[in-house]
Design a protein around this motif. Structure first.
Motif: not given
Length: 108
Positions: A62-74
């Motif tokens: 299962t891949w994370t969504s673009r939004n989840e990836t962005w929030i985690t990166s921040i």
């Protein structure tokens, strides 16, 4: 977050039954000579099964969504900045303390 597929009790029982069946059957390496691995012909015969199993495992990813990836990166960037500031403050305090201690002990 949306509920992931495959988390129902029925799906869990089916996966458990498949796992138990695989664990119960002897593998090709265990059935053969313990000192020697399976030969080339046996490896070629097992290749389709291996690739089917690889595909089955790849479907479970299962891949994370673009939004989840962005929030985690921040969040990671914020934590890196906070850690850098913390270590800079601690380093500065220790530097001043050691400098002061050396001045006091050397009489300078």
């Amino acid at each position: 977050m949306a509920r992931k597929s495959g988390k129902t009790p029925q799906a869990i029982r089916e996966r458990a039954a498949k796992t138990a069946a695989v664990m119960a059957s002897p593998s090709g390496a265990a059935a053969g000579d313990a000192r020697k691995g399976p030969g080339l012909i046996q490896n070629l015969r097992n290749a389709p099964k291996f690739f089917r199993e690889v595909r089955a495992e790849a479907r479970k990813i299962t891949w994370t969504s673009r939004n989840e990836t962005w929030i985690t990166s921040i969040m990671v960037a914020i934590m890196v900045v906070m850690a850098a500031l913390f270590f800079w403050v601690v380093n500065t305090i220790l530097q001043f303390a050691i400098t002061w201690l050396l001045r006091v002990t050397t009489g300078g």
